[in-house]
Scaffold this motif. Structure first.
Motif, PDB file in Angstrom:
ATOM      1  N   SER A 100       1.149   5.082   1.890  1.00 13.72           N
ATOM      2  CA  SER A 100       0.662   5.936   2.731  1.00 13.72           C
ATOM      3  C   SER A 100       1.361   7.447   2.613  1.00 13.72           C
ATOM      4  O   SER A 100       2.582   7.379   1.953  1.00 13.72           O
ATOM      5  CB  SER A 100       1.031   5.831   4.324  1.00 13.72           C
ATOM      6  OG  SER A 100       2.485   5.523   4.316  1.00 13.72           O
ATOM      7  N   ASP A 155      -2.276   1.096  -9.007  1.00 12.12           N
ATOM      8  CA  ASP A 155      -3.328   0.975  -8.134  1.00 12.12           C
ATOM      9  C   ASP A 155      -3.306   2.155  -7.054  1.00 12.12           C
ATOM     10  O   ASP A 155      -4.238   2.491  -6.264  1.00 12.12           O
ATOM     11  CB  ASP A 155      -3.306  -0.060  -7.322  1.00 12.12           C
ATOM     12  CG  ASP A 155      -3.636  -1.426  -8.066  1.00 12.12           C
ATOM     13  OD1 ASP A 155      -4.596  -1.280  -9.098  1.00 12.12           O
ATOM     14  OD2 ASP A 155      -3.036  -2.269  -7.870  1.00 12.12           O
ATOM     15  N   THR A 156      -2.308   3.010  -7.015  1.00 11.17           N
ATOM     16  CA  THR A 156      -2.088   4.005  -5.879  1.00 11.17           C
ATOM     17  C   THR A 156      -1.690   5.433  -6.244  1.00 11.17           C
ATOM     18  O   THR A 156      -1.686   6.493  -5.565  1.00 11.17           O
ATOM     19  CB  THR A 156      -0.953   3.647  -4.972  1.00 11.17           C
ATOM     20  OG1 THR A 156       0.146   3.339  -5.605  1.00 11.17           O
ATOM     21  CG2 THR A 156      -1.219   2.405  -4.328  1.00 11.17           C
ATOM     22  N   GLU A 166      -3.538   8.645  -5.496  1.00 11.46           N
ATOM     23  CA  GLU A 166      -3.291   9.143  -4.146  1.00 11.46           C
ATOM     24  C   GLU A 166      -2.365  10.369  -4.114  1.00 11.46           C
ATOM     25  O   GLU A 166      -2.667  11.219  -3.582  1.00 11.46           O
ATOM     26  CB  GLU A 166      -3.051   8.272  -3.227  1.00 11.46           C
ATOM     27  CG  GLU A 166      -3.935   7.171  -2.924  1.00 11.46           C
ATOM     28  CD  GLU A 166      -3.450   6.050  -2.090  1.00 11.46           C
ATOM     29  OE1 GLU A 166      -3.040   6.560  -0.708  1.00 11.46           O
ATOM     30  OE2 GLU A 166      -3.731   4.888  -2.277  1.00 11.46           O
ATOM     31  N   SER A 223       0.728  -1.278   0.100  1.00 13.53           N
ATOM     32  CA  SER A 223      -0.093  -0.029   0.169  1.00 13.53           C
ATOM     33  C   SER A 223       0.809   1.100  -0.092  1.00 13.53           C
ATOM     34  O   SER A 223       2.050   1.246   0.122  1.00 13.53           O
ATOM     35  CB  SER A 223      -0.874   0.041   1.427  1.00 13.53           C
ATOM     36  OG  SER A 223      -0.115  -0.021   2.450  1.00 13.53           O
TER      37      SER A 223
END
Length: 121
Positions: free
Chosen positions: A4, A26-27, A30, A2
């Motif tokens: 952060s 996928d990230t 963000e 993931s």
């Protein structure tokens, strides 16, 4: 893995965005959202994208960084990359984008730390 993201205000009105983990298909959104959120809340003197803890970035992640750069530029804010991991530095160099983000030197753990001197050496 993931991702952060930690946002911090540095001296002089500089905003730091520090992603940690992998920036991939996928990230990547963000990263774009973090930059857009900073710009929506005000106009910092500069945005520093601290990439020291990014272990992987793919073409979609690079694209998100470029989109963030362009969004900041339209707002009159300079976005630079600081302390890129060796992997991120290599990807920016290979794609020819290192200069766009301020041509940062790669981050090396322990750089700038005085070497330990052993007794009798």
């Amino acid at each position: 893995m993931s991702l952060s993201i930690v946002k911090s205000v540095l001296s002089g009105g500089v905003m730091e965005i520090a992603p940690r983990g992998e920036i991939d298909v996928d990230t990547a959104y963000e990263v774009r959202e973090a930059i857009a959120e900073v710009l929506a809340k005000g106009r910092p003197a500069r945005i520093e994208l601290n990439m020291r803890l990014v272990t992987f970035i793919d073409s979609v992640g690079i694209s998100a960084m470029v989109a963030g750069f362009q969004t900041a530029e339209v707002s009159g804010v300079k976005l630079i990359v600081t302390e890129p991991s060796r992997f991120v530095h290599r990807q920016l160099w290979v794609t020819g984008l290192l200069g766009l983000f301020g041509a940062p030197e790669p981050y090396y753990a322990g750089a700038g730390v005085a070497p330990e001197v052993l007794p009798g050496a």
